[in-house]
Design an enzyme around this catalytic site. Structure first.
Site, short mmCIF file in Angstrom:
data_model
loop_
_atom_site.label_atom_id
_atom_site.label_comp_id
_atom_site.label_asym_id
_atom_site.label_seq_id
_atom_site.Cartn_x
_atom_site.Cartn_y
_atom_site.Cartn_z
N ARG A 87 0.85 -1.21 0.00
CA ARG A 87 0.00 0.00 0.00
C ARG A 87 0.87 1.24 0.00
NH1 ARG A 87 -4.78 -0.99 -0.20
NH2 ARG A 87 -5.40 -3.09 0.31
N LEU A 89 1.57 4.78 1.32
CA LEU A 89 1.24 5.53 2.54
C LEU A 89 1.04 7.01 2.17
CD1 LEU A 89 3.87 3.76 4.80
CD2 LEU A 89 1.38 3.47 4.93
N HIS A 103 13.20 -2.30 -2.29
CA HIS A 103 12.61 -2.40 -3.63
C HIS A 103 13.59 -3.17 -4.52
CE1 HIS A 103 10.17 -1.12 -7.02
NE2 HIS A 103 11.28 -0.90 -7.68
N GLU A 137 6.66 10.29 -2.28
CA GLU A 137 6.82 9.83 -3.67
C GLU A 137 7.12 8.32 -3.67
OE1 GLU A 137 9.85 10.42 -7.39
OE2 GLU A 137 10.12 11.66 -5.62
C1 GRF Z 1 10.54 -8.02 -2.28
O1 GRF Z 1 11.07 -8.27 -3.55
C2 GRF Z 1 10.64 -6.56 -1.94
O2 GRF Z 1 11.76 -5.94 -2.47
C3 GRF Z 1 9.40 -6.00 -2.59
O3 GRF Z 1 8.41 -6.98 -2.40
C4 GRF Z 1 9.04 -8.25 -2.25
C5 GRF Z 1 8.58 -8.80 -0.94
O4 GRF Z 1 9.00 -10.12 -0.73
N1 GRF Z 1 9.06 -4.70 -2.04
P1 GRF Z 1 8.94 -10.74 0.73
O5 GRF Z 1 7.47 -10.60 1.19
O6 GRF Z 1 9.86 -9.96 1.61
O7 GRF Z 1 9.33 -12.17 0.58
#
Ligand code: GRF
Length: 189
Positions: A87, A89, A103, A137
């Protein structure tokens, strides 16, 4: 320092953070995990590790009402780590809180959804992951740390994603350590 982790799914980054903290490698006591969805693997993984895990569902609520409940669930947290939290925020929630996100791309390249697929489509020769501070952002806040992995010939989205994920599990605890040290320096100043 008290931490909270927000999740929406699998929870492998959350588990990496909890395990690093349990080994004493991250100076944060993660007191609570909050999911916006029931029936996600992350909740069980947190509870197996003795960490309280609660669901704050979004369904039927405005974003404002949902975030008010979220804020109440993590009111004691000095640091909030997003780990696959799906989500966005609001600026009001983000303001005045210390929030990190991970990310699976080398930001500022490929913010948003499906970055691994877009990395392959762009023909990038390198991929990776980024831990950044969360601002209003999406995937746009200041970068705390990055890890790089190669794109291999013939890579599939699945193969590349797995290579990046392994790097994420090493990077996130390290980045949290760096962020906590930065906070401590700021508070000492
Ligand atoms: C990961 O690739 C993270 O970078 C992205 O979502 C994925 C989450 O994977 N934001 P997990 O739930 O930590 O296994």
């Amino acid at each position: 320092m008290i931490g909270a982790i927000l999740v929406s799914g699998r929870g492998s980054n959350m588990a990496a953070l909890l395990d690093a903290a349990a080994r004493g490698e991250v100076p944060v006591r993660f007191a609570r995990v909050v999911s916006d969805r029931e029936d996600v693997a992350a909740l069980a993984l947190a509870r197996e590790r003795g960490v309280e895990a609660v669901v704050v569902p979004r369904a039927g609520l405005t974003r404002e009402a949902h975030e008010a409940r979220l804020a109440a669930a993590i009111s004691d947290a000095d640091l909030i780590c997003l780990a696959g939290y799906m989500r966005v925020l609001s600026p009001g929630f983000v303001a005045g809180r210390r929030i990190l996100n991970i990310h699976p791309s080398l930001l500022p390249a490929h913010p948003g959804l499906e970055p691994q697929r877009r990395t392959l489509e762009a023909g990038d020769r390198e991929a990776g992951c980024t831990v950044h501070r969360v601002t209003a952002e999406v995937d746009g806040g200041p970068i705390v740390a990055q890890a790089r992995v190669p794109v291999e010939p013939g890579d599939t989205v699945e193969a590349l994603s797995a290579r990046i994920l392994a790097a994420e599990h090493r990077l996130y605890p390290e980045a949290v350590r760096m962020a906590v040290a930065e906070i401590a320096r700021g508070e000492a100043a």
